[in-house]
Scaffold this active site. Structure first.
Site, short mmCIF file in Angstrom:
data_model
loop_
_atom_site.label_atom_id
_atom_site.label_comp_id
_atom_site.label_asym_id
_atom_site.label_seq_id
_atom_site.Cartn_x
_atom_site.Cartn_y
_atom_site.Cartn_z
N GLY A 101 11.63 2.97 -7.89
CA GLY A 101 11.20 2.66 -9.26
C GLY A 101 9.69 2.71 -9.37
CG ASP A 140 11.29 9.08 -4.59
OD1 ASP A 140 11.91 9.50 -3.60
OD2 ASP A 140 10.11 8.68 -4.51
P1 AMP Z 1 4.99 7.68 -3.96
O1 AMP Z 1 4.85 7.97 -2.50
O2 AMP Z 1 3.69 7.41 -4.65
O3 AMP Z 1 5.82 8.70 -4.68
O4 AMP Z 1 5.78 6.30 -4.05
C1 AMP Z 1 7.07 6.03 -3.52
C2 AMP Z 1 7.55 4.69 -4.02
O5 AMP Z 1 6.68 3.65 -3.56
C3 AMP Z 1 7.58 4.56 -5.54
O6 AMP Z 1 8.66 3.74 -5.88
C4 AMP Z 1 6.24 3.90 -5.84
O7 AMP Z 1 6.26 3.21 -7.06
C5 AMP Z 1 6.11 2.95 -4.66
N1 AMP Z 1 4.70 2.64 -4.36
C6 AMP Z 1 3.76 3.46 -3.81
N2 AMP Z 1 2.58 2.83 -3.68
C7 AMP Z 1 2.75 1.58 -4.17
C8 AMP Z 1 1.89 0.44 -4.33
N3 AMP Z 1 0.62 0.46 -3.95
N4 AMP Z 1 2.43 -0.66 -4.88
C9 AMP Z 1 3.71 -0.70 -5.28
N5 AMP Z 1 4.57 0.33 -5.15
C10 AMP Z 1 4.11 1.46 -4.61
MG MG Z 2 6.70 9.06 -6.28
#
Ligand code: AMP
Ligand code: MG
Length: 478
Positions: free
Chosen positions: A89, A246
């Site tokens: 999410g 995702d």
């Molecule tokens: P991403 O690698 O940016 O596509 O993120 C993968 C998942 O981790 C997604 O659900 C993001 O919302 C969550 N996520 C990544 N970085 C953070 C953060 N600093 N705080 C909270 N959730 C994160």
């Molecule tokens: Mg992502």
């Protein structure tokens, strides 16, 4: 329109409550504008004068609520490196409403119900990368999310060390991911799954709404858009780096810019993500992974659509991808029409580029002025032999072209970018920004927007990547 005249809507909130969670942004301390995108402002119908107002910084910082604002985070799941994660999410992205069909999202605006152990923040370096690269992909004519603005702050955020928090206000016609469907399918929430499909069709495939077999046609078109997108990525040398389900857009957009890279020297096996030990998301494996991801989506849609029909649609992926890829590559080679043997010519060329360690972007730009005189092209590689052989084949193939050399050069210069945002260039802008100087962001933004233009003042970025920065890997930690 002025900021205080904006009226936001929130169509996603009409979906069942399991799909989202209302949450207010947590603004950063001492925010300031780093860059705003005037084209995106115009697209959203926001007065460009507003971009330099104090209220605009507050808006991007989640501290100014236009009429209709009802902020929320979206829920999704996903296969990360092939393993199913039942709940992801928007952990650090907060949706603040929809304008002109574009959904606005603040990335880095604080924790949500889906943050797990994360802080909900984005650091300056990762925001700069997302902000510039989404514009660069748009400039290259590749479907992507976009961004209205980036702000910096004095807000400390801890990664391996203390860094500064930043927010990108990004916009997209859709934020629905393959993983959004997986979330409901794996939980066996079929009513919500169908509501989500209807929503996604409405949003991204409205022409299918009243047709027969709407759902299978929907899946078929997702396959088609994904095949086209992947062909565009491969032809321009873009390695996404984290093709988890995702991070796959149901709309067929490039989304979630992380440890991506544009190829420096051509390397089919390039890995840009430090955590990708086995090369699952290597450059050359991207089309295979896209198909794998489509199969994960297919499994998620199976309660609604007969599997055999989806199997038939997904089996076409390879052919569709190749057709798009060969068509784009033959355009890059300046060929008037595609012929059967062209796929062999392309393969032979890629083999030569790989063996000779030739800069991918520079090669095609140089070829865009090829007159039969080989010296300049040959000088791009370590040795001459395989390139000589390939140029023999190319010369013969060009002889079949009907357009003139001048016409070919003109078309190729509009097809083969002079500039792509390589990681070393972004890093230079990031290093300067971390020291408080943002001028390089303006410069890179200018070439991102118009990558086919000459920009003589930025010539130093049109050459080969300095050897120490070639094909490096980046971490996901952002
Ligand atoms: P991403 O690698 O940016 O596509 O993120 C993968 C998942 O981790 C997604 O659900 C993001 O919302 C969550 N996520 C990544 N970085 C953070 C953060 N600093 N705080 C909270 N959730 C994160
Ligand atoms: Mg992502």
């Amino acid at each position: 329109m002025k900021l205080n005249e904006l009226k936001l809507t929130n169509p996603y909130l009409n979906l069942p409550s399991e799909c989202h969670d209302r949450v207010n942004p947590s603004p950063l301390h001492e925010p300031f504008l780093i860059h705003a995108n005037r084209d995106v402002a115009q697209m959203l119908n926001i007065d460009t004068d507003e971009l330099y107002s104090e209220d605009f910084v507050r808006f991007v910082n989640g501290d100014y609520y236009p009429e209709g604002s009802d902020p929320f985070a979206m829920c999704y799941a996903g296969h990360q490196f092939g393993h199913y994660v039942p709940r992801l999410g928007d952990g650090r992205a907060i949706n603040i409403g929809t304008l002109n069909g574009w959904h606005l999202q603040l990335k880095g605006a604080g924790q949500t119900k889906y943050s797990r152990s994360g802080d909900g923040r984005a650091v300056l370096r990762s925001s700069i990368r997302e902000y510039l690269m989404s514009e660069a992909m748009h400039g290259l004519g590749i479907d992507t999310t976009r961004a209205l603005a980036i702000i910096g702050s004095e807000h400390s955020v801890y990664r391996q060390e203390w860094e500064k928090g930043s927010i990108v206000l990004r916009v997209s016609p859709s934020w629905v991911r393959f993983g959004t469907f997986e979330y409901f399918a794996h939980k066996k929430k079929f009513k919500e799954l169908e509501a989500l499909a209807d929503y996604a069709i409405d949003e991204s495939y409205p022409h299918l709404k009243d047709s027969e077999d709407t759902y299978i046609r929907f899946f078929t078109e997702v396959v088609e858009r994904t095949a086209k997108l992947l062909a565009q990525w491969q032809s321009v040398g873009f390695n996404h780096g984290v093709m988890n389900t995702d991070n796959m857009s149901i709309h067929g957009l490039t989304i979630d810019y992380g440890p991506y890279a544009f190829l420096d020297v051509y390397d089919h096996n390039n890995i840009c993500n430090h955590t990708d030990a086995y090369g699952r998301y290597s450059f050359g494996n991207q089309p295979n992974i896209a198909e794998w991801n489509l199969r994960a989506l297919m499994a998620a849609l199976s309660p609604m659509i007969p599997l055999d029909k989806m199997e038939h649609a997904v089996e076409r992926f390879g052919t569709l991808y190749s057709e798009h890829y060969i068509a784009i590559m033959s355009g890059k080679l300046g060929l008037d029409a595609v012929e059967e043997k062209d796929s062999d010519i392309i393969k032979q060329l890629l083999g030569a580029l790989q063996g000779l360690q030739v800069d991918y972007t520079l090669f095609f730009r140089t070829l865009s002025r090829y007159t039969g005189e080989r010296k300049e092209i040959l000088s791009l590689g370590l040795y001459h032999t395989p390139m000589h052989d390939w140029l023999d084949v190319y010369d013969k193939r060009l002889a079949q072209n009907e357009s003139s050399e001048t016409e070919r050069h003109e078309a190729m210069l509009q097809t083969n970018p002079k500039y792509v945002l390589k990681n070393y260039m972004l890093q230079e802008a990031i290093d300067a920004a971390e020291e408080g100087s943002y001028r390089l962001i303006d410069d890179l933004f200018a070439i991102a927007k118009e990558p086919f233009a000459e920009h003589p003042q930025f010539e130093r970025w049109a050459g080969v990547t300095p050897e120490e920065f070639r094909n490096t890997k980046l971490s996901c930690s952002s």
